[in-house]
Enzyme design. Structure first.
Site, PDB file in Angstrom:
ATOM      1  N   HIS A 110     -58.457  30.021  24.089  1.00  0.00           N
ATOM      2  CA  HIS A 110     -57.118  30.211  23.538  1.00  0.00           C
ATOM      3  C   HIS A 110     -56.260  28.999  23.892  1.00  0.00           C
ATOM      4  O   HIS A 110     -56.490  28.333  24.906  1.00  0.00           O
ATOM      5  CB  HIS A 110     -56.492  31.489  24.085  1.00  0.00           C
ATOM      6  CG  HIS A 110     -57.248  32.720  23.696  1.00  0.00           C
ATOM      7  ND1 HIS A 110     -57.111  33.304  22.456  1.00  0.00           N
ATOM      8  CD2 HIS A 110     -58.175  33.443  24.357  1.00  0.00           C
ATOM      9  CE1 HIS A 110     -57.903  34.355  22.386  1.00  0.00           C
ATOM     10  NE2 HIS A 110     -58.570  34.468  23.525  1.00  0.00           N
ATOM     11  N   GLY A 137     -75.159  38.564  40.184  1.00  0.00           N
ATOM     12  CA  GLY A 137     -74.050  39.432  39.827  1.00  0.00           C
ATOM     13  C   GLY A 137     -72.683  38.779  39.893  1.00  0.00           C
ATOM     14  O   GLY A 137     -72.448  37.834  40.633  1.00  0.00           O
ATOM     15  N   LYS A 175     -71.060  24.728  41.542  1.00  0.00           N
ATOM     16  CA  LYS A 175     -71.581  23.376  41.780  1.00  0.00           C
ATOM     17  C   LYS A 175     -73.034  23.467  42.230  1.00  0.00           C
ATOM     18  O   LYS A 175     -73.430  24.424  42.883  1.00  0.00           O
ATOM     19  CB  LYS A 175     -70.767  22.675  42.859  1.00  0.00           C
ATOM     20  CG  LYS A 175     -69.323  22.379  42.454  1.00  0.00           C
ATOM     21  CD  LYS A 175     -68.652  21.541  43.515  1.00  0.00           C
ATOM     22  CE  LYS A 175     -67.218  21.245  43.332  1.00  0.00           C
ATOM     23  NZ  LYS A 175     -66.549  21.141  42.175  1.00  0.00           N
TER      24      LYS A 175
END
Length: 190
Positions: A110, A137, A175
């Site tokens: 957006h 998860g 990272k």
């Protein structure tokens, strides 16, 4: 949709797009409402939602997506509970990919400026996940990201940039920590 998928900023949702979003949301609702024991019905319905889906897969409920038709999933796919895929652009997932619970894949962007955002100005970038990837998860995969084959994304990561093949990466922003090597192989297996 094509203009947006080609990287152009486009104005808000059109009625035909809203209709498609509602149609897919209804199908996802039905899929999520079916008991896990109704395997054949669930498989038939998820195949109506997802553009391409391999023969062997597990997609636990709840599952949500925007269009579904822009999702391509390979063989031996496992998605734990609460997978969200906002597929305004193509989402390509390879073979032998495992996603932990509460993972989200986003392609939509957006506008940052309030005036344009309030007018619904948006664009989209594809996401690609290579073969043999494990995403633990509570991970978020952001627009334009590619995750290379054989990589592992640690729990809770927010993947803002592409990750090369064969590495362990974690964090917010995610990272690379190190390469995955033979030393990572479980030693007690016979």
């Amino acid at each position: 949709m094509l203009r947006m998928q080609n990287g152009e900023w486009v104005p808000g949702i059109r009625p035909d797009v809203s209709e498609k979003l509602t149609e897919v949301a209804d199908k996802c609702f039905r899929y999520n409402s079916l008991p896990p024991s109704r395997i054949e019905e669930r498989e038939a319905l998820i195949r109506q939602i997802v553009g391409r889906l391999g023969e062997r897969f597990v997609i636990n409920s709840p599952f949500h997506c925007d269009f579904g038709c822009y999702i391509s999933i390979g063989e031996n796919f496992v998605a734990n509970f609460n997978l969200i895929i906002l597929d305004e652009a193509q989402v390509t997932i390879g073979d032998n990919v495992f996603l932990g619970p509460n993972c989200s894949i986003y392609t939509i962007i957006h506008a940052l400026t309030a005036t344009e955002r309030n007018e619904g100005i948006m664009t989209a970038k594809p996401v690609s996940i290579g073969d043999d990837v494990w995403i633990a998860g509570d991970c978020k995969i952001l627009p334009g990201v590619e995750i290379g084959a054989g990589s592992v994304i640690g729990a809770g990561s927010v993947v803002t940039k592409s990750i090369p093949a064969g590495v362990f990466a974690v964090g917010n922003p995610c990272k690379v920590v190190r390469k995955i090597t033979e030393a990572d192989r479980p030693h007690n297996l016979k």
